[in-house]
Scaffold this motif. Structure first.
Motif, PDB file in Angstrom:
ATOM      1  N   LYS A 185      -4.960  10.989  46.700  1.00 41.44           N
ATOM      2  CA  LYS A 185      -4.060  10.535  45.617  1.00 41.44           C
ATOM      3  C   LYS A 185      -4.703   9.404  44.833  1.00 41.44           C
ATOM      4  CE  LYS A 185      -1.218   7.413  48.470  1.00 41.44           C
ATOM      5  NZ  LYS A 185      -1.644   7.658  49.844  1.00 41.44           N
ATOM      6  N   TRP A 186      -4.232   9.270  43.598  1.00 40.53           N
ATOM      7  CA  TRP A 186      -4.754   8.229  42.715  1.00 40.53           C
ATOM      8  C   TRP A 186      -4.174   6.884  43.125  1.00 40.53           C
ATOM      9  CZ3 TRP A 186      -8.591   7.187  39.642  1.00 40.53           C
ATOM     10  CH2 TRP A 186      -8.499   6.117  38.754  1.00 40.53           C
ATOM     11  N   ASN A 187      -5.021   5.871  43.225  1.00 38.32           N
ATOM     12  CA  ASN A 187      -4.549   4.523  43.527  1.00 38.32           C
ATOM     13  C   ASN A 187      -4.766   3.671  42.274  1.00 38.32           C
ATOM     14  OD1 ASN A 187      -4.529   1.746  44.277  1.00 38.32           O
ATOM     15  ND2 ASN A 187      -4.752   2.342  46.421  1.00 38.32           N
ATOM     16  N   GLU A 188      -3.647   3.379  41.609  1.00 37.39           N
ATOM     17  CA  GLU A 188      -3.698   2.675  40.327  1.00 37.39           C
ATOM     18  C   GLU A 188      -4.378   1.307  40.473  1.00 37.39           C
ATOM     19  OE1 GLU A 188      -2.374   4.235  37.433  1.00 37.39           O
ATOM     20  OE2 GLU A 188      -3.529   2.600  36.514  1.00 37.39           O
ATOM     21  N   GLU A 189      -4.036   0.639  41.558  1.00 34.89           N
ATOM     22  CA  GLU A 189      -4.560  -0.717  41.772  1.00 34.89           C
ATOM     23  C   GLU A 189      -6.076  -0.714  41.934  1.00 34.89           C
ATOM     24  OE1 GLU A 189      -3.442  -3.876  45.065  1.00 34.89           O
ATOM     25  OE2 GLU A 189      -1.731  -2.670  44.379  1.00 34.89           O
ATOM     26  N   LEU A 190      -6.557   0.241  42.741  1.00 32.29           N
ATOM     27  CA  LEU A 190      -7.999   0.320  42.993  1.00 32.29           C
ATOM     28  C   LEU A 190      -8.743   0.995  41.841  1.00 32.29           C
ATOM     29  CD1 LEU A 190      -8.037   1.410  46.772  1.00 32.29           C
ATOM     30  CD2 LEU A 190      -8.464  -0.880  45.853  1.00 32.29           C
ATOM     31  N   GLY A 191      -7.983   1.758  41.030  1.00 36.54           N
ATOM     32  CA  GLY A 191      -8.613   2.481  39.915  1.00 36.54           C
ATOM     33  C   GLY A 191      -9.479   3.632  40.407  1.00 36.54           C
ATOM     34  N   ARG A 192      -9.119   4.205  41.539  1.00 42.30           N
ATOM     35  CA  ARG A 192      -9.845   5.358  42.069  1.00 42.30           C
ATOM     36  C   ARG A 192      -8.951   6.150  43.017  1.00 42.30           C
ATOM     37  NH1 ARG A 192     -11.043   4.332  47.318  1.00 42.30           N
ATOM     38  NH2 ARG A 192     -11.362   2.159  47.933  1.00 42.30           N
ATOM     39  N   HIS A 193      -9.479   7.313  43.447  1.00 45.46           N
ATOM     40  CA  HIS A 193      -8.689   8.130  44.373  1.00 45.46           C
ATOM     41  C   HIS A 193      -8.858   7.633  45.807  1.00 45.46           C
ATOM     42  CE1 HIS A 193      -8.945  10.853  40.907  1.00 45.46           C
ATOM     43  NE2 HIS A 193      -7.769  11.300  41.328  1.00 45.46           N
TER      44      HIS A 193
END
Ligand code: BYC
Length: 327
Positions: free
Chosen positions: A262-270
């Motif tokens: 899943k996409w992790n908005e905070e990390l800016g990556r999956h």
């Protein structure tokens, strides 16, 4: 003007420390180390290890795909696959040549491969069960290879870096042919779509293993990055690859077999699921589904090619004698 690495040629740099300082300065300045430059023994050994493993992977990597040449579904697909498999042999050739510039002969390296003293990529110990596997290898395996290898074009050792430029160009073609093949299957009949999905299900996790162990278990990464042989860590490249694949899988209409992806908005990556490192270690130990078959076939090809090597060296010898007689 002399490069820093060539500074050892100067009269004031005759001692070991000066050689080492010149080498360190060249690496720090992003200059290329060339075969005749002084280099630490451990730098040379690391390069031979990595380049040999890479070269072995290229030639062993011919086997799983060559398995499908006679069964390609059309003349167009057959011609493309033959060209690709031939390219892999060429990559092996460039890489063995790069290793030779470090003073290690091809015979010695091949002997180490054949006797299990040097590795090749874990990925080639998995079987190619259907035609869709040719597509999955192109899309995922060559895709992972490009992600790993583009930074190697900036490797500090000149001959390796230059070999990688051409290899990466050809790998891009390989990746696109795999993508196009899978797209055709995915948009084809329900049976073809299922075959494409099954291939992606089987190749996804082994492709992520290609990047090597996690950073905290990677024995060589820190030193190789300090020497600028490697430019990024194993995990960094693995994450980059996942980010590249997710939108491509969507366009293909295929699902990546990871419920935790899943996409992790905070990390800016999956984020993605846990890789089965026990399986990876087992494959490296020689217990993968095809380890034995790959090495047996390689040894057999080497033995059957003995006459070609003999003929080539007899021809080269004759050529040298004629040249010497003329001179
Ligand atoms: N499979 O400290 P680490 C291709 C070994 S060709 C097997 O992280 P390093 C293609 C590693 O060698 C694909 N062994 O090592 C061809 C080391 O063992 P040793 C090949 C692996 O070197 C045809 C130990 O684990 N690409 O794509 O810093 C058709 C600890 O690892 C693997 C290259 O070779 C693995 N997956 O990093 C289509 C690229 N991973 O040597 C496609 C160049 C790790 O101490 N190589 N090991 O006994 C590299 O970039 C690096 O060598 C690696 C590993 C990232 C692979």
């Amino acid at each position: 003007m002399a490069t820093a690495a060539q500074a050892y040629d100067r009269e004031d740099a005759v001692d070991q420390d000066a050689y080492e300082r010149a080498f360190d300065a060249a690496v720090a300045a992003d200059e290329r180390i060339e075969p005749r430059d002084w280099m630490p023994d451990a730098y040379r050994a690391t390069l031979v290890r990595q380049i040999a493993q890479h070269a072995h992977s290229e030639i062993i990597g011919m086997q799983p795909e060559a398995n499908w040449i006679t069964r390609a579904p059309s003349l167009r697909r057959k011609a493309i696959l033959m060209a690709k498999v031939q390219d892999e042999a060429g990559h092996g050739l460039y890489l063995y040549s790069a290793a030779e510039t470090l003073g290690t002969g091809r015979d010695e390296l091949l002997d180490k491969l054949h006797t299990g003293r040097q590795k090749y990529s874990s990925i080639f110990n998995y079987p190619t069960l259907t035609w869709a596997d040719v597509g999955a290898i192109g899309w995922l395996v060559d895709g992972a290879a490009i992600t790993n290898q583009v930074p190697l074009c900036r490797c500090s050792y000149g001959p390796y870096a230059r070999a990688m430029v051409r290899i990466c160009k050809e790998e891009s073609f390989h990746q696109r042919q795999g993508y196009e093949l899978l797209l055709a299957l995915s948009k084809g009949t329900p049976e073809q779509h299922a075959m494409a999905q099954d291939a992606v299900d089987r190749w996804w996790w082994p492709s992520l293993m290609m990047f090597g162990p996690p950073d905290d278990e990677s024995a060589h990464s820190a030193q190789s990055m300090a020497w600028k042989i490697k430019r990024h860590s194993n995990d960094e490249l693995r994450r980059r690859f996942v980010d590249i694949c997710v939108p491509q899988a969507e366009s293909l209409g295929l699902t990546l077999p990871d419920p935790d992806l899943k996409w992790n908005e905070e990390l800016g990556r999956h984020e993605f699921g846990e890789i089965d490192w026990t399986e990876f270690k087992n494959v490296l130990k020689g217990n993968g589904p095809c380890n034995e078959q790959r090495i047996t076939q390689r040894r057999q090809a080497h033995d059957e090619g003995a006459w070609v090597r003999e003929a080539a060296s007899a021809y080269a010898g004759k050529h040298t004698e004629t040249g010497a007689a003329r001179a």
